[in-house]
Design an enzyme around this catalytic site. Structure first.
Site, mmCIF file in Angstrom:
data_model
loop_
_atom_site.group_PDB
_atom_site.id
_atom_site.type_symbol
_atom_site.label_atom_id
_atom_site.label_comp_id
_atom_site.label_asym_id
_atom_site.label_seq_id
_atom_site.Cartn_x
_atom_site.Cartn_y
_atom_site.Cartn_z
ATOM 1 C CE LYS A 53 10.191 -29.439 -28.354
ATOM 2 N NZ LYS A 53 10.360 -28.312 -29.380
ATOM 3 C CG ASP A 110 12.798 -39.580 -26.455
ATOM 4 O OD1 ASP A 110 13.205 -39.299 -25.264
ATOM 5 O OD2 ASP A 110 13.366 -38.790 -27.388
ATOM 6 C CG ASP A 113 23.413 -40.004 -25.628
ATOM 7 O OD1 ASP A 113 24.229 -41.071 -25.570
ATOM 8 O OD2 ASP A 113 23.705 -38.974 -26.219
ATOM 9 C CG ASP A 169 15.237 -33.049 -32.026
ATOM 10 O OD1 ASP A 169 15.791 -33.745 -31.074
ATOM 11 O OD2 ASP A 169 15.751 -31.955 -31.991
HETATM 12 C C1 PRP Z 1 16.572 -36.594 -25.300
HETATM 13 C C2 PRP Z 1 15.742 -37.487 -24.391
HETATM 14 C C3 PRP Z 1 16.345 -37.547 -22.988
HETATM 15 C C4 PRP Z 1 17.674 -36.877 -23.016
HETATM 16 C C5 PRP Z 1 18.533 -38.089 -22.930
HETATM 17 O O1 PRP Z 1 15.811 -35.091 -24.885
HETATM 18 O O2 PRP Z 1 14.697 -37.220 -24.423
HETATM 19 O O3 PRP Z 1 15.559 -36.461 -22.365
HETATM 20 O O4 PRP Z 1 17.875 -36.420 -24.477
HETATM 21 O O5 PRP Z 1 20.134 -37.730 -22.989
HETATM 22 P P1 PRP Z 1 20.923 -38.066 -21.644
HETATM 23 O O6 PRP Z 1 20.771 -39.271 -21.367
HETATM 24 O O7 PRP Z 1 22.242 -37.549 -22.427
HETATM 25 O O8 PRP Z 1 20.470 -37.001 -20.665
HETATM 26 P P2 PRP Z 1 16.528 -33.820 -25.660
HETATM 27 O O9 PRP Z 1 17.196 -33.041 -24.845
HETATM 28 O O10 PRP Z 1 17.098 -34.357 -27.029
HETATM 29 O O11 PRP Z 1 15.012 -33.011 -25.901
HETATM 30 P P3 PRP Z 1 13.829 -33.300 -26.823
HETATM 31 O O12 PRP Z 1 12.935 -34.712 -26.305
HETATM 32 O O13 PRP Z 1 12.767 -32.162 -26.910
HETATM 33 O O14 PRP Z 1 14.390 -34.070 -28.116
#
Ligand code: PRP
Length: 194
Positions: A53, A110, A113, A169
């Site tokens: 999201k 967004d 990481d 978030d």
């Molecule tokens: C966030 C973002 C990516 C992921 C990146 O999603 O949107 O999908 O983390 O992290 P990574 O590079 O370590 O894989 P999140 O799981 O926080 O879900 P959200 O978008 O619903 O906040």
């Protein structure tokens, strides 16, 4: 677009120790990215794809600032478990509605990481044989990267700290803050100790 001042978000801002990026900075950077995308994808009718999201505010802004014909679609993923996620395996809980075979796909995120989510999703999308597949990310956290992923468009580098706002978030809150800020350590330390 006009945003309410940070002070208007009293209860949320009480948990923020420092503003790292303002709404004006983000808006200007997204506008620059949209201008490049509009030029690069002219006459290619691209599909922007986002994973829910956190991408919602960035996608909404980018979409409106792109000046060429464009389509948009969303996916949703969820982790089987923290261990599975560490191995780069996530579960697709909502698939795209559009076929992307032969299409020019711009994957919009967004935050990146570790790169594990992106790497998994790109593999899934590549298997459907789009004509091209590129990545556009607003926030990049390079410190914890485990998998190298090529980023064609990038907004800002962020420190390896708990940052919130503009879609990001902590426990599902703070996504609506019109800025990116550092969360006060007390906020998450209390959760760990609880
Ligand atoms: C966030 C973002 C990516 C992921 C990146 O999603 O949107 O999908 O983390 O992290 P990574 O590079 O370590 O894989 P999140 O799981 O926080 O879900 P959200 O978008 O619903 O906040």
């Amino acid at each position: 677009m006009s945003y309410r001042p940070p002070a208007a978000y009293g209860a949320l801002m009480a948990d923020v120790s420092q503003i790292l990026i303002t709404a004006e900075d983000i808006e200007q950077r997204v506008d620059e990215i949209a201008e490049r995308v509009s030029a690069d994808y002219a006459d290619r009718n691209p599909i922007l794809i986002g994973v829910l999201k956190g991408v919602v505010p960035f996608m909404a802004d980018l979409l409106r600032m792109i000046t060429i014909p464009v389509e948009v679609d969303f996916m949703a993923v969820s982790s089987y478990s923290p261990e599975a996620r560490d191995q780069g395996v996530v579960r697709l809980v909502k698939d795209l509605e559009m076929p992307i075979t032969g299409r020019h796909v711009l994957f919009v995120e967004d935050v990146i990481d570790t790169g594990l989510t992106l790497s998994y999703v790109l593999r899934t999308l590549r298997a459907r044989e789009p004509a091209t597949l590129e990545v556009c990310v607003l926030f990049n956290k390079p410190k914890r990267r485990l998998i190298d992923v090529p980023l064609k468009y990038k907004g800002f580098d962020l420190p390896d700290k708990l940052v919130v706002g503009w879609g990001l978030d902590y426990r599902e809150r703070y996504r609506n803050l019109p800025l990116v800020g550092l969360l006060k350590p007390g906020v998450f330390q209390n959760d760990v100790e609880a």
